[in-house]
Design an enzyme around this catalytic site. Sequence first.
Site, PDB file in Angstrom:
ATOM      1  N   CYS A   2       0.850  -1.170   0.000  1.00 10.82           N
ATOM      2  CA  CYS A   2       0.000   0.000   0.000  1.00 10.82           C
ATOM      3  C   CYS A   2       0.898   1.236   0.000  1.00 10.82           C
ATOM      4  O   CYS A   2       1.976   1.232   0.576  1.00 10.82           O
ATOM      5  CB  CYS A   2      -0.931   0.089   1.199  1.00 10.82           C
ATOM      6  SG  CYS A   2      -2.063  -1.280   1.339  1.00 10.82           S
ATOM      7  N   ARG A  27       3.848  -0.293  -4.937  1.00 12.41           N
ATOM      8  CA  ARG A  27       3.600  -0.796  -3.586  1.00 12.41           C
ATOM      9  C   ARG A  27       2.290  -1.573  -3.493  1.00 12.41           C
ATOM     10  O   ARG A  27       2.003  -2.189  -2.472  1.00 12.41           O
ATOM     11  CB  ARG A  27       3.570   0.375  -2.600  1.00 12.41           C
ATOM     12  CG  ARG A  27       4.861   1.162  -2.567  1.00 12.41           C
ATOM     13  CD  ARG A  27       4.726   2.335  -1.638  1.00 12.41           C
ATOM     14  NE  ARG A  27       4.682   1.907  -0.264  1.00 12.41           N
ATOM     15  CZ  ARG A  27       5.729   1.792   0.527  1.00 12.41           C
ATOM     16  NH1 ARG A  27       6.914   2.068   0.073  1.00 12.41           N
ATOM     17  NH2 ARG A  27       5.604   1.391   1.762  1.00 12.41           N
ATOM     18  N   TRP A  74      -2.774  -2.674  -1.625  1.00  9.75           N
ATOM     19  CA  TRP A  74      -2.442  -4.093  -1.765  1.00  9.75           C
ATOM     20  C   TRP A  74      -3.307  -4.784  -0.730  1.00  9.75           C
ATOM     21  O   TRP A  74      -3.125  -4.601   0.471  1.00  9.75           O
ATOM     22  CB  TRP A  74      -0.954  -4.317  -1.484  1.00  9.75           C
ATOM     23  CG  TRP A  74      -0.511  -5.721  -1.739  1.00  9.75           C
ATOM     24  CD1 TRP A  74      -0.140  -6.258  -2.932  1.00  9.75           C
ATOM     25  CD2 TRP A  74      -0.376  -6.769  -0.778  1.00  9.75           C
ATOM     26  NE1 TRP A  74       0.205  -7.572  -2.773  1.00  9.75           N
ATOM     27  CE2 TRP A  74       0.069  -7.918  -1.468  1.00  9.75           C
ATOM     28  CE3 TRP A  74      -0.596  -6.863   0.594  1.00  9.75           C
ATOM     29  CZ2 TRP A  74       0.296  -9.131  -0.836  1.00  9.75           C
ATOM     30  CZ3 TRP A  74      -0.367  -8.072   1.226  1.00  9.75           C
ATOM     31  CH2 TRP A  74       0.079  -9.191   0.515  1.00  9.75           C
ATOM     32  N   ASN A 100      -1.647   2.690   5.662  1.00  8.55           N
ATOM     33  CA  ASN A 100      -0.801   1.565   5.233  1.00  8.55           C
ATOM     34  C   ASN A 100      -0.418   0.818   6.499  1.00  8.55           C
ATOM     35  O   ASN A 100       0.133   1.411   7.420  1.00  8.55           O
ATOM     36  CB  ASN A 100       0.436   2.120   4.519  1.00  8.55           C
ATOM     37  CG  ASN A 100       1.482   1.051   4.259  1.00  8.55           C
ATOM     38  OD1 ASN A 100       1.182  -0.131   4.231  1.00  8.55           O
ATOM     39  ND2 ASN A 100       2.718   1.480   4.064  1.00  8.55           N
ATOM     40  N   GLY A 101      -0.734  -0.475   6.553  1.00 12.14           N
ATOM     41  CA  GLY A 101      -0.443  -1.262   7.748  1.00 12.14           C
ATOM     42  C   GLY A 101      -1.636  -2.132   8.075  1.00 12.14           C
ATOM     43  O   GLY A 101      -2.514  -2.340   7.234  1.00 12.14           O
ATOM     44  N   GLU A 498      17.541 -17.531  -7.494  1.00 12.59           N
ATOM     45  CA  GLU A 498      17.141 -16.194  -7.943  1.00 12.59           C
ATOM     46  C   GLU A 498      16.531 -16.251  -9.350  1.00 12.59           C
ATOM     47  O   GLU A 498      15.526 -15.589  -9.624  1.00 12.59           O
ATOM     48  CB  GLU A 498      18.370 -15.262  -7.897  1.00 12.59           C
ATOM     49  CG  GLU A 498      18.157 -13.855  -8.373  1.00 12.59           C
ATOM     50  CD  GLU A 498      17.111 -13.057  -7.597  1.00 12.59           C
ATOM     51  OE1 GLU A 498      16.600 -13.533  -6.584  1.00 12.59           O
ATOM     52  OE2 GLU A 498      16.784 -11.946  -8.060  1.00 12.59           O
ATOM     53  N   LYS A 502      12.758 -15.085 -10.270  1.00 14.07           N
ATOM     54  CA  LYS A 502      12.445 -14.055 -11.280  1.00 14.07           C
ATOM     55  C   LYS A 502      11.392 -14.589 -12.248  1.00 14.07           C
ATOM     56  O   LYS A 502      10.446 -13.905 -12.570  1.00 14.07           O
ATOM     57  CB  LYS A 502      13.692 -13.659 -12.094  1.00 14.07           C
ATOM     58  CG  LYS A 502      14.758 -12.844 -11.389  1.00 14.07           C
ATOM     59  CD  LYS A 502      14.361 -11.461 -10.990  1.00 14.07           C
ATOM     60  CE  LYS A 502      13.715 -11.408  -9.646  1.00 14.07           C
ATOM     61  NZ  LYS A 502      14.474 -10.957  -8.527  1.00 14.07           N
ATOM     62  N   GLU A 505       7.798 -15.064 -10.554  1.00 12.90           N
ATOM     63  CA  GLU A 505       7.059 -13.876 -10.120  1.00 12.90           C
ATOM     64  C   GLU A 505       6.565 -13.008 -11.275  1.00 12.90           C
ATOM     65  O   GLU A 505       5.528 -12.374 -11.152  1.00 12.90           O
ATOM     66  CB  GLU A 505       7.849 -13.056  -9.099  1.00 12.90           C
ATOM     67  CG  GLU A 505       9.072 -12.376  -9.618  1.00 12.90           C
ATOM     68  CD  GLU A 505       9.813 -11.612  -8.530  1.00 12.90           C
ATOM     69  OE1 GLU A 505       9.188 -11.101  -7.600  1.00 12.90           O
ATOM     70  OE2 GLU A 505      11.056 -11.523  -8.631  1.00 12.90           O
ATOM     71  N   HIS A 521      17.745 -36.297  -5.515  1.00 11.63           N
ATOM     72  CA  HIS A 521      17.028 -36.638  -4.280  1.00 11.63           C
ATOM     73  C   HIS A 521      15.543 -36.320  -4.383  1.00 11.63           C
ATOM     74  O   HIS A 521      14.857 -36.198  -3.372  1.00 11.63           O
ATOM     75  CB  HIS A 521      17.643 -35.905  -3.086  1.00 11.63           C
ATOM     76  CG  HIS A 521      19.071 -36.279  -2.846  1.00 11.63           C
ATOM     77  ND1 HIS A 521      19.451 -37.506  -2.361  1.00 11.63           N
ATOM     78  CD2 HIS A 521      20.221 -35.599  -3.091  1.00 11.63           C
ATOM     79  CE1 HIS A 521      20.777 -37.570  -2.281  1.00 11.63           C
ATOM     80  NE2 HIS A 521      21.265 -36.412  -2.721  1.00 11.63           N
ATOM     81  N   LYS A 622       5.971  -4.089  -4.142  1.00  8.19           N
ATOM     82  CA  LYS A 622       7.408  -3.877  -4.056  1.00  8.19           C
ATOM     83  C   LYS A 622       7.903  -3.833  -2.617  1.00  8.19           C
ATOM     84  O   LYS A 622       8.956  -4.343  -2.295  1.00  8.19           O
ATOM     85  CB  LYS A 622       7.748  -2.565  -4.764  1.00  8.19           C
ATOM     86  CG  LYS A 622       9.216  -2.253  -4.826  1.00  8.19           C
ATOM     87  CD  LYS A 622       9.903  -3.147  -5.825  1.00  8.19           C
ATOM     88  CE  LYS A 622      11.395  -2.962  -5.841  1.00  8.19           C
ATOM     89  NZ  LYS A 622      12.061  -4.135  -6.437  1.00  8.19           N
TER      90      LYS A 622
HETATM   91  C1  F6R Z   1      11.837 -10.509  -5.745  1.00 11.14           C
HETATM   92  C2  F6R Z   1      11.721  -9.441  -4.795  1.00 11.14           C
HETATM   93  C3  F6R Z   1      11.381  -9.781  -3.397  1.00 11.14           C
HETATM   94  C4  F6R Z   1      12.196  -8.908  -2.432  1.00 11.14           C
HETATM   95  C5  F6R Z   1      11.738  -9.165  -0.988  1.00 11.14           C
HETATM   96  C6  F6R Z   1      12.568  -8.392   0.005  1.00 11.14           C
HETATM   97  O1  F6R Z   1      12.185 -10.044  -7.006  1.00 11.14           O
HETATM   98  O2  F6R Z   1      11.884  -8.299  -5.112  1.00 11.14           O
HETATM   99  O3  F6R Z   1      11.572 -11.126  -3.143  1.00 11.14           O
HETATM  100  O4  F6R Z   1      13.534  -9.211  -2.580  1.00 11.14           O
HETATM  101  O5  F6R Z   1      10.402  -8.796  -0.859  1.00 11.14           O
HETATM  102  O6  F6R Z   1      12.501  -7.019  -0.240  1.00 11.14           O
HETATM  103  P1  F6R Z   1      13.568  -6.015   0.338  1.00 11.14           P
HETATM  104  O7  F6R Z   1      14.859  -6.319  -0.306  1.00 11.14           O
HETATM  105  O8  F6R Z   1      13.042  -4.667  -0.023  1.00 11.14           O
HETATM  106  O9  F6R Z   1      13.625  -6.236   1.812  1.00 11.14           O
END
Ligand code: F6R
Length: 627
Positions: A2, A27, A74, A100-101, A498, A502, A505, A521, A622
């Site tokens: 949010c 966000r 969100w 937000n919260g 990673e 990517k 998501e 395994h 984000k």
């Molecule tokens: C994946 C991604 C998330 C963040 C995670 C932590 O692409 O962006 O997995 O890495 O939410 O976020 P931060 O780094 O902001 O604590």
Amino acid sequence: MCGIVGIIGNDNAGYKVLQGLKDLEYRGYDSAGIATIHNDRLGVKKSVGKISVMEDGFLKKPLEGRIGIGHTRWATHGVPSISNAHPHLDCSGRIAVVHNGIIENFVSIQKLLIKEGHKFVSESDTEVLAHLIEKFYKGNIERAVKEALMLVKGTYAIAVICAQEPGKLIIARHQSPLVMGVVKKGSYIIASDITPISKLTKRVIYLSDNEMAVLSMKDYHIVKISDLSRNLVKNIERIDWELGDSEKGKYKHFMLKEINEQPDIVKNIIFSHVIKKKGMIKFGGLESTWRTDNKKEQGKTGMDYLLNVSRIIILGCGTSWHSGLIGEYIIENLVGLPVEVEYASEARYRNLCINKNDMVLAISQSGETADTLMAIKEAKKKGAVTFGLVNVVGSSIAREVSGGIYLHAGPEIGVASTKAFTGQTIILALMAVLLGRHKGKISLERGKKIIKSLEKVPVQMKNIIDNDNSIKLLAKRLAKYNNFLYLGRAYNFPVALEGALKLKEISYIHSEGYPAAEMKHGPIALIDKNMPVVVIATDTEDEIYEKIISNIREIKSRRGIVIAVASEGNRKIRNIVDETIYIPRTDDFLVPILSVIPLQLLAYHIAVKKGCSVDKPRNLAKSVTVE
Ligand code: F6R
């Protein structure tokens, strides 16, 4: 999660709030809403879906006024709908709140308010705030907000306006981020982060937990929520983000822009921290004195702590956790110092044993991730020295830790983290070299050699990005598959995690990352002709390379499709795999910074081919400010 925005003292407040929401859309993008006050009346607009939907409606019939608040949501409590969208209003329609919260005790408060006759129209926890403020409102909005906040439990960053006091914007925070921008005396913008603020002013005040600010068209004052009588004096800080940093420019998506920014970011990090002649590394954030409440420790610098730690515990989530894993491998290999990497969300709720000389390092792009923030607070309670590796300057984690290092990677807007990952990884690698040099594990000569390799990395990254076309073609061929496996060993195991993250998501394709040896395994049962397996098979370490080639043969024996990320010049590998992506050669511990780039590009192009919303994938946000 949010985003909230508020403006006061601007003739076009509603429109400016709308622009601010566009900057905060990463966000959350389930719904949006704006409220302004014009001629002593509250006007409200809400929409479901992305801000563009709100924008269409707003431009047709704008909300006028010199004060306004807005929210991009969100969803946590209640589905995305007009009634659940913020701002939430009281029964009289005079008080509007964006939040937000999460208000944890909203059910009990709601019951009480319903008994008193308040009518609720949404499933949102935030609506109780509007009614609670209404309950306490006796002509002083500041006091009413304070009294309401004294009753709620949970986390919040809120902005409140009241049609009866049209010249006041009240904001408050507790464990959710909130920044106030000072445009000029009597003109202010507030937001969940500095992205929308940086377009109007570079002068900001970061609110701390339990603080409330009252902004008017004349001035502002900041108080502790528990003590309205005493004004707090807070410094105005300067932010250095430029306008263009949060624009897409020539790129179709922020993610692509951010992938392309990586060589320059890594170059800046390397060149501002290496001392070539001494084969040494230096970080200002480690040379400075760290914050501590312990009188005996006052005056200690980051280096004083770091050189005496017996273990580093790294906390992070998602991509930041992955870079932490790479950090663990590098520090253990180069320095011989024990490192543990924990999911922040898990560390918080188990009895994480912290010993006297342990240091806890939080890695976070946003600096606002609730799990990481809470885990750091928990570690502090246990007496740990805490250290942050954060991108967003002035963020909650940055202010919570004793000291740390900023990435200075500029705003990362694409929800899928890219440049923060490579920025974090290179800083962890530099930290390892710094520790190794100080502890005599890396000689002067080796230090100089490492710096030579480091200096080549940005150009090597750029070479991979310039090879984007062939990855794009590969993505077209692979976009039809429903499942992917990503495998790697040693430094490349976290890269496999990673790469899989990517892809899943942003393209919604199921993908899993595994240490290559673990395949036998369990995951090997999944392999057939419809399973592409991305294997990071660089050959910097002979022993590991031989093992990974065996894994590739095991996959091929089961008719899996192998896409290898291989070291430049390794022609042989082409005979046993289906597709090869080459990356330049470098020292083994620097390989992840290169090997991750084709995986970022592959995920990006597959998502584009599938028509997915690359920068704002469904269900994600984000900045994850809820636990
Ligand atoms: C994946 C991604 C998330 C963040 C995670 C932590 O692409 O962006 O997995 O890495 O939410 O976020 P931060 O780094 O902001 O604590």
